[in-house]
Design a protein around this motif. Sequence first.
Motif, PDB file in Angstrom:
ATOM      1  N   ALA A 183       1.318  -1.340  -0.324  1.00 57.40           N
ATOM      2  CA  ALA A 183      -0.054   0.734  -0.349  1.00 57.40           C
ATOM      3  C   ALA A 183       1.486   1.337   0.223  1.00 57.40           C
ATOM      4  O   ALA A 183       0.900   2.196  -0.792  1.00 57.40           O
ATOM      5  CB  ALA A 183      -0.828   0.102   0.920  1.00 57.40           C
ATOM      6  N   SER A 184       1.789   1.135   0.518  1.00 61.85           N
ATOM      7  CA  SER A 184       2.603   2.165   0.554  1.00 61.85           C
ATOM      8  C   SER A 184       3.460   2.559  -0.259  1.00 61.85           C
ATOM      9  O   SER A 184       3.544   4.090  -0.844  1.00 61.85           O
ATOM     10  CB  SER A 184       3.625   2.395   1.629  1.00 61.85           C
ATOM     11  N   PHE A 185       4.169   1.290  -1.328  1.00 62.99           N
ATOM     12  CA  PHE A 185       4.601   2.194  -2.921  1.00 62.99           C
ATOM     13  C   PHE A 185       2.795   2.429  -3.389  1.00 62.99           C
ATOM     14  O   PHE A 185       3.758   3.434  -4.328  1.00 62.99           O
ATOM     15  CB  PHE A 185       5.012   0.808  -3.334  1.00 62.99           C
ATOM     16  N   GLN A 186       1.698   2.249  -3.543  1.00 61.88           N
ATOM     17  CA  GLN A 186       1.005   2.333  -4.349  1.00 61.88           C
ATOM     18  C   GLN A 186       0.645   3.792  -3.936  1.00 61.88           C
ATOM     19  O   GLN A 186       0.370   4.710  -5.126  1.00 61.88           O
ATOM     20  CB  GLN A 186       0.120   2.114  -4.070  1.00 61.88           C
ATOM     21  N   SER A 187       0.838   4.075  -2.766  1.00 62.95           N
ATOM     22  CA  SER A 187       0.413   5.458  -2.306  1.00 62.95           C
ATOM     23  C   SER A 187       1.626   6.394  -3.132  1.00 62.95           C
ATOM     24  O   SER A 187       1.818   8.189  -3.616  1.00 62.95           O
ATOM     25  CB  SER A 187       0.222   6.307  -0.967  1.00 62.95           C
ATOM     26  N   PHE A 188       2.354   5.692  -2.949  1.00 63.13           N
ATOM     27  CA  PHE A 188       3.751   6.760  -3.435  1.00 63.13           C
ATOM     28  C   PHE A 188       3.873   6.309  -4.995  1.00 63.13           C
ATOM     29  O   PHE A 188       3.981   8.263  -5.049  1.00 63.13           O
ATOM     30  CB  PHE A 188       5.704   5.887  -3.457  1.00 63.13           C
ATOM     31  N   VAL A 189       3.403   5.929  -6.032  1.00 61.86           N
ATOM     32  CA  VAL A 189       3.052   6.113  -7.283  1.00 61.86           C
ATOM     33  C   VAL A 189       1.959   6.725  -7.466  1.00 61.86           C
ATOM     34  O   VAL A 189       1.931   7.556  -8.305  1.00 61.86           O
ATOM     35  CB  VAL A 189       2.868   4.440  -7.610  1.00 61.86           C
ATOM     36  N   THR A 190       0.760   7.274  -6.463  1.00 66.77           N
ATOM     37  CA  THR A 190      -0.129   8.124  -7.081  1.00 66.77           C
ATOM     38  C   THR A 190      -0.124   9.396  -6.303  1.00 66.77           C
ATOM     39  O   THR A 190       0.066  10.119  -7.220  1.00 66.77           O
ATOM     40  CB  THR A 190      -0.801   7.644  -5.457  1.00 66.77           C
ATOM     41  N   ALA A 191       1.146   9.631  -5.717  1.00 70.56           N
ATOM     42  CA  ALA A 191       1.290  10.925  -5.750  1.00 70.56           C
ATOM     43  C   ALA A 191       2.344  11.365  -7.143  1.00 70.56           C
ATOM     44  O   ALA A 191       2.911  12.752  -7.342  1.00 70.56           O
ATOM     45  CB  ALA A 191       2.937  10.745  -4.377  1.00 70.56           C
ATOM     46  N   MET A 192       3.428  10.618  -7.293  1.00 67.41           N
ATOM     47  CA  MET A 192       4.421  10.474  -8.473  1.00 67.41           C
ATOM     48  C   MET A 192       3.462  11.086  -9.655  1.00 67.41           C
ATOM     49  O   MET A 192       3.675  12.004 -10.056  1.00 67.41           O
ATOM     50  CB  MET A 192       5.219   9.470  -8.796  1.00 67.41           C
ATOM     51  N   ASP A 332      -7.060   8.930  -4.041  1.00 68.01           N
ATOM     52  CA  ASP A 332      -7.144   8.965  -5.710  1.00 68.01           C
ATOM     53  C   ASP A 332      -6.183   7.608  -6.298  1.00 68.01           C
ATOM     54  O   ASP A 332      -5.286   7.775  -7.243  1.00 68.01           O
ATOM     55  CB  ASP A 332      -6.995  10.117  -6.646  1.00 68.01           C
ATOM     56  N   LEU A 333      -6.759   6.464  -5.833  1.00 65.13           N
ATOM     57  CA  LEU A 333      -5.922   5.475  -5.866  1.00 65.13           C
ATOM     58  C   LEU A 333      -6.157   4.710  -7.278  1.00 65.13           C
ATOM     59  O   LEU A 333      -5.516   3.494  -7.539  1.00 65.13           O
ATOM     60  CB  LEU A 333      -6.032   4.706  -4.520  1.00 65.13           C
ATOM     61  N   ARG A 334      -7.418   4.135  -7.666  1.00 62.55           N
ATOM     62  CA  ARG A 334      -8.606   3.667  -8.663  1.00 62.55           C
ATOM     63  C   ARG A 334      -7.185   3.463  -9.737  1.00 62.55           C
ATOM     64  O   ARG A 334      -6.572   2.868 -10.004  1.00 62.55           O
ATOM     65  CB  ARG A 334      -9.832   3.564  -8.808  1.00 62.55           C
ATOM     66  N   PRO A 335      -6.400   5.036 -10.351  1.00 60.04           N
ATOM     67  CA  PRO A 335      -6.103   5.122 -11.647  1.00 60.04           C
ATOM     68  C   PRO A 335      -4.886   4.488 -10.922  1.00 60.04           C
ATOM     69  O   PRO A 335      -3.563   4.348 -12.584  1.00 60.04           O
ATOM     70  CB  PRO A 335      -5.490   6.842 -12.276  1.00 60.04           C
ATOM     71  N   THR A 336      -3.778   4.607 -10.619  1.00 60.81           N
ATOM     72  CA  THR A 336      -3.067   3.336  -9.558  1.00 60.81           C
ATOM     73  C   THR A 336      -2.694   2.068 -10.425  1.00 60.81           C
ATOM     74  O   THR A 336      -1.700   2.504 -10.896  1.00 60.81           O
ATOM     75  CB  THR A 336      -2.511   4.639  -8.485  1.00 60.81           C
ATOM     76  N   ILE A 337      -4.149   2.049  -9.451  1.00 68.14           N
ATOM     77  CA  ILE A 337      -3.866   0.434 -10.001  1.00 68.14           C
ATOM     78  C   ILE A 337      -4.221   0.498 -11.455  1.00 68.14           C
ATOM     79  O   ILE A 337      -3.618  -0.928 -11.006  1.00 68.14           O
ATOM     80  CB  ILE A 337      -4.876  -0.384  -8.465  1.00 68.14           C
ATOM     81  N   ASN A 338      -4.988   1.225 -11.862  1.00 70.63           N
ATOM     82  CA  ASN A 338      -5.339   0.367 -13.047  1.00 70.63           C
ATOM     83  C   ASN A 338      -3.890   0.357 -14.174  1.00 70.63           C
ATOM     84  O   ASN A 338      -3.372  -0.689 -15.453  1.00 70.63           O
ATOM     85  CB  ASN A 338      -6.051   1.446 -13.969  1.00 70.63           C
ATOM     86  N   MET A 339      -3.354   1.360 -13.687  1.00 70.88           N
ATOM     87  CA  MET A 339      -1.524   2.003 -14.406  1.00 70.88           C
ATOM     88  C   MET A 339      -0.938   0.819 -14.218  1.00 70.88           C
ATOM     89  O   MET A 339      -0.322  -0.331 -15.354  1.00 70.88           O
ATOM     90  CB  MET A 339      -1.853   2.879 -13.864  1.00 70.88           C
ATOM     91  N   MET A 340      -0.960   0.506 -13.381  1.00 74.34           N
ATOM     92  CA  MET A 340       0.099  -0.923 -12.436  1.00 74.34           C
ATOM     93  C   MET A 340      -0.136  -1.755 -13.096  1.00 74.34           C
ATOM     94  O   MET A 340       0.679  -3.558 -13.603  1.00 74.34           O
ATOM     95  CB  MET A 340       0.800  -0.881 -10.752  1.00 74.34           C
TER      96      MET A 340
END
Length: 346
Positions: A183-192, A332-340
Amino acid sequence: MQRRAFIRGMAATGIIGSGFGLSGFARIANAANSISVDQLPKLTGELTLYLGRGEGGLYENVLQAIQDRNPGFKLNIRRGATAALANTLIAEAKAGVKRADLFWAVDTGSIGVVTDAGLAKPLPQDLIQQLSPGFQYPLWSPVTGRIRTLPYNTDRLTAAEIPDSILALADSDVKIGWAPAYASFQSFVTAMRLLEGDKVTKDWLKAINGKAKKYAGELGVVMGVERGEVDIGFANHYYTLRLKAGKPDASVSLAYTNNDAGCLVNASGIVSLSDGELPVNFIRYLLTKEVQSYLASEAYEIPLVSDVASPPGLQDLSTLNPPELDLRKLADLRPTINMMRSIGLL
């Protein structure tokens, strides 16, 4: 054993003395003086807390200590993954069911989900002002901070060899460890994504994916760095500090990027979901000097009130330059998950 260690830690910081049984970083010193538990009113009544799992039971120790100090207070705790509990709160609200008075989350993305749904109650200004000016929010209270870091193997690299830009690592030849499902990594990607845009972020993920070793979690990343399986990793600061506390000669240290998602400051935080003084007064306990000191010394998290020292082994916070970002936007995590998923990371 863990309970005895907790008591020793509380005694060292004074929390049981009377029965308690960045740029934003640079501004922490300007926060109001921290409050002691001795200055707080007794808690009387009953609350239900939804508690996101995390920190190896240390949060549970704090909660038990609060109850020990307040015999007229009963705390009902529902435990679970932070994101799952946030979704439960949303579902309960839609069904017209209210079970929780407080939500303590280990990441701000889940807090954003709850506040965006209109479930959070405003906090009083005097409580908000106990926090650093970089961490003051009207609808939720940060509890402790964590910063993204680059743990690196000191036998393989020097600090001078590590880029201070997270994007530059895509073009480097270092061996990298990461935990994409964490989860912490996904938050980092969301921030990016929020800071750099979707295209830059997706290209970066693709480049790193071509040379990175996956781990199940960020403690695993740090251990892999220390063993020399990889040269460098992506992880919250406290995993490295905890490893070094138990193994002082471990071949791992921390590097920091500059003003990008690689040095993002995130936080655990708590939301009041009910009106009245009791939920707010409960939150006040989490911001006391004693609780903040305990979480800094035992969990190696970053205290967000003045008068409390940062965990040992962390670089002077005033020298770090994390990006300015409303942490609630990490919801705003859903676009991050979809991207990954689109590039095969999940």
